[in-house]
Design an enzyme around this catalytic site. Structure first.
Site, PDB file in Angstrom:
ATOM      1  N   GLU A  33       3.733  -6.609   2.279  1.00  0.00           N
ATOM      2  CA  GLU A  33       3.422  -6.985   0.712  1.00  0.00           C
ATOM      3  C   GLU A  33       3.614  -6.133  -0.207  1.00  0.00           C
ATOM      4  OE1 GLU A  33      -0.350  -8.490   1.146  1.00  0.00           O
ATOM      5  OE2 GLU A  33       0.217 -10.645   2.192  1.00  0.00           O
ATOM      6  N   PRO A  34       4.804  -5.269  -0.261  1.00  0.00           N
ATOM      7  CA  PRO A  34       4.978  -3.950  -0.931  1.00  0.00           C
ATOM      8  C   PRO A  34       4.855  -4.471  -2.618  1.00  0.00           C
ATOM      9  CG  PRO A  34       7.034  -4.424  -0.440  1.00  0.00           C
ATOM     10  CD  PRO A  34       6.070  -5.657   0.495  1.00  0.00           C
ATOM     11  N   CYS A  81      -8.990   3.030 -30.851  1.00  0.00           N
ATOM     12  CA  CYS A  81      -9.997   3.904 -31.140  1.00  0.00           C
ATOM     13  C   CYS A  81     -11.044   3.872 -29.980  1.00  0.00           C
ATOM     14  CB  CYS A  81     -10.751   3.009 -32.452  1.00  0.00           C
ATOM     15  SG  CYS A  81      -9.748   3.099 -33.680  1.00  0.00           S
ATOM     16  N   GLY A 122       0.658  -1.111  -0.048  1.00  0.00           N
ATOM     17  CA  GLY A 122      -0.163   0.112   0.061  1.00  0.00           C
ATOM     18  C   GLY A 122       0.712   1.213   0.000  1.00  0.00           C
TER      19      GLY A 122
HETATM   20  C1  LIG Z   1      -2.280  -5.363  -4.492  1.00  0.00           C
HETATM   21  C2  LIG Z   1      -2.081  -5.871  -3.128  1.00  0.00           C
HETATM   22  C3  LIG Z   1      -0.899  -5.641  -2.725  1.00  0.00           C
HETATM   23  C4  LIG Z   1       0.307  -4.659  -3.254  1.00  0.00           C
HETATM   24  O1  LIG Z   1      -0.053  -3.216  -2.968  1.00  0.00           O
HETATM   25  P1  LIG Z   1       0.699  -2.120  -3.407  1.00  0.00           P
HETATM   26  O2  LIG Z   1      -0.276  -1.061  -3.289  1.00  0.00           O
HETATM   27  O3  LIG Z   1       0.965  -2.251  -4.933  1.00  0.00           O
HETATM   28  O4  LIG Z   1       2.006  -2.157  -2.575  1.00  0.00           O
HETATM   29  C5  LIG Z   1      -0.541  -6.198  -1.276  1.00  0.00           C
HETATM   30  N1  LIG Z   1      -1.146  -7.198  -0.626  1.00  0.00           N
HETATM   31  C6  LIG Z   1      -2.448  -7.522  -1.418  1.00  0.00           C
HETATM   32  C7  LIG Z   1      -3.410  -8.425  -0.648  1.00  0.00           C
HETATM   33  C8  LIG Z   1      -2.801  -6.720  -2.574  1.00  0.00           C
HETATM   34  O5  LIG Z   1      -4.049  -7.095  -3.020  1.00  0.00           O
END
Ligand SMILES: *Cc1c(COP(=O)(O)O)cnc(C)c1O
Length: 418
Positions: free
Chosen positions: A277-278, A347, A242
Site C-alpha cells: 500500500e505505497p 497569523c 511506508g
Molecule cells: C498511511 C498508510 C499507508 C501509506 O503510507 P506511506 O508511508 O505513504 O506509503 C498505507 N497503509 C496504511 C494502512 C496507512 O495508514
C-alpha cells in the site's frame, strides 16, 4: 530501472517534465501544486514490475494524494487502492477505480462506511479489532454478502521514523497484537459472513531503512504458517506502505525495485498473494508546491522570505518539522544565497516552510518551488485564515492541465449560514 527526475533546470529555468514552471504560474496562479504524471507512473511501474510473476496487487494509499486525476492515472495503469474512509472510496470510484481492487484500512470505520464498501463490492477489509469483525459480519449478513477480511496485525517492530508516523509498536492504536491474532482468527471462524483470507500490517511511514519492513515481513510469514497449520486458509499478505523518499539531497531512500525484489525472494513459492500500500513513495517526489515571493524583510538578526504559500497549503514543516528543499524557478547564481526563515502570510508563529535555511537570494515577485510536496501536501491543506486553497496542476510531457481549480471566496462560505 532509472527513475527520471521530474523537475529539472534547463537554461536556468525549472521545468516540470517539458513544461517551464513560470508558464504554469502565469496561467494557473500561485500557490499551486504541480504534479508529474510520468513520475507517478514510473514509480507505480517500478513496484508492479519488480513483483514479476509473483501474484500481487499494488494498492495506492489514497490518503497521500487523493486528487481525481492522480487516482484516474493510477487506475488506468492497473493500480489498486488502499482507502481509509467512505469519502476515499467515493473518489476512487469516481476516478474509474475498480472496486475489486480496493482494500479498506483504518481503525475507526463507521457502519455507514462498511455498508457502502460492501454494497460496492470492495476486495477486502483490513480489520483492526474484534468488534469491527462482528460489525462487518452483521452488515454483510444483512446484505446477503460475504466479506473478505484481513486482520491488521501489529508486528511490534520499530520503524525508526518520526513518532507521529510510526505505527507498528505495541503501544500504538493501530492493529491487533501479534499474541492475540491466532485466538481472534479462531473465534472469527464462526462468523458466517466473513472470509478470513488475509493478514495485513503497516508499521509506519517515511522509512529510509527497509530492514524494519523486512523484519515485519518475516514475522508475518511465521504468523501465516501458524494460521495455516490451524486450518485457516490465508491467501494474501498485505505489507502496507511506508517506503520513504529523500527530502534532503543528503538523504538516500531504498530503491523501490530492490525493496520489492527482496520481498519477492522471501515470499515466492508460498502460494500467497502479496499486497503493498505505497502512498508517499508513489507521489511525494512527483509534486512541488509553486509559490511566489511576496516580501523580503529583516527583523533584528533574522532575515525573512515571505511567500504566498503558507502552513494551510503545506503543513508538513509546521506539523513534523519536515524538511522540503526550496528552489528558485529562475536560477541566477550571480545573486548568491541568503540564510532566512521562509514563511507564509498565516497569523501563527508556527507558519513556516523552512527555518534558518540557506537558499537562493530570491526577491519579491520571484517564483520558488517547494520540493517533494506531492504526498501529504494538498490533502492536509485547509482554509485557515479564510485562505482559498490553491490550484492543482497535472503535467504530462509538454502538456499540462488544471486538475483542481483554485478556490474562490464563494467556496469559502459554501454551506455556511449567517
Ligand atoms: C498511511 C498508510 C499507508 C501509506 O503510507 P506511506 O508511508 O505513504 O506509503 C498505507 N497503509 C496504511 C494502512 C496507512 O495508514
Amino acid at each position: 530501472m532509472r527513475m527520471e527526475a521530474p523537475f529539472n533546470y534547463r537554461d536556468n529555468l525549472l521545468y516540470a517534465e517539458d513544461v517551464a514552471l513560470d508558464s504554469i504560474a502565469r496561467r494557473a496562479g500561485t500557490p499551486c501544486y504541480v504534479y508529474s504524471s510520468n513520475a507517478i507512473l514510473g514509480r507505480y511501474r517500478a513496484y508492479d514490475r519488480a513483483f514479476g510473476d509473483l501474484p500481487h496487487k499494488v494498492c495506492y494509499a489514497v490518503k497521500a494524494n487523493s486528487n481525481l486525476a492522480v487516482l484516474a492515472l493510477l487506475a488506468r495503469a492497473g493500480a489498486g487502492f488502499d482507502i481509509v474512509s467512505g469519502g476515499e472510496l467515493h473518489k476512487v470510484l469516481r476516478a474509474g477505480g475498480n472496486p475489486d481492487d480496493v482494500v479498506f484500512s483504518g481503525v475507526g470505520k463507521t457502519a455507514e462506511e462498511v455498508e457502502f464498501a460492501l454494497e460496492k463490492g470492495i476486495h477486502s477489509f483490513n480489520c483492526e479489532s474484534e468488534a469491527e469483525l462482528s460489525l462487518i459480519d452483521a452488515l454483510a449478513a444483512r446484505l446477503g454478502a460475504k466479506a473478505k477480511v484481513a486482520l491488521r496485525v501489529n508486528p511490534d517492530v520499530d520503524a525508526e521514523t518520526h513518532p507521529y508516523i510510526s505505527t507498528g509498536l505495541r503501544e500504538h492504536k493501530f492493529g491487533i497484537a501479534m499474541n492475540d491474532v491466532e485466538e481472534i482468527y479462531s473465534r472469527a471462524r464462526w462468523l458466517q459472513h466473513l472470509e478470513l483470507e488475509g493478514v495485513s500490517c503497516h508499521i509506519g511511514s517515511q522509512l529510509l531503512n527497509p530492514e524494519p519492513l523486512l523484519a515485519a515481513l518475516d514475522r508475518m510469514l511465521e504468523l501465516i504458517d501458524r494460521l495455516r497449520a490451524k486450518g485457516i486458509a490465508i491467501r494474501h499478505l498485505d505489507l502496507g506502505g511506508g517506503l520513504g523518499v529523500p527530502y534532503r539531497p543528503s538523504e538516500q531512500a531504498p530503491s523501490i525495485s530492490d525493496y520489492i525484489t527482496r520481498i519477492r525472494n522471501r515470499v515466492s513459492g508460498r502460494n500467497l498473494t502479496l499486497m503493498v500500500e505505497p502512498g508517499r513513495s508513489l507521489v511525494a517526489e512527483a509534486g512541488i508546491l509553486l509559490s511566489r515571493v511576496l516580501y523580503r524583510k529583516r527583523s533584528g538578526e533574522k532575515e525573512f522570505v515571505i511567500l504566498d504559500a503558507a502552513m494551510n497549503d503545506l503543513i508538513r514543516p509546521s506539523l513534523y518539522r519536515a524538511h522540503h528543499e526550496i528552489l528558485p524557478v529562475k536560477r541566477d547564481e550571480s545573486r548568491g544565497t541568503v540564510v532566512a526563515d521562509v514563511v507564509g502570510p498565516v497569523c501563527e508563529t508556527g507558519d513556516f516552510l523552512a527555518r534558518d535555511r540557506e537558499l537562493a537570494n530570491v526577491l519579491p515577485g520571484d517564483l520558488v518551488a517547494i520540493c517533494t510536496a506531492g504526498a501529504y501536501g494538498f490533502v492536509l491543506s485547509s482554509n485557515y485564515n479564510a485562505r482559498p486553497r490553491g490550484a492543482e496542476v497535472m503535467v504530462a510531457g509538454n502538456g499540462w492541465r488544471v486538475v483542481r481549480q483554485r478556490e474562490s471566496f464563494d467556496d469559502l462560505v459554501r454551506g455556511e449560514m449567517a
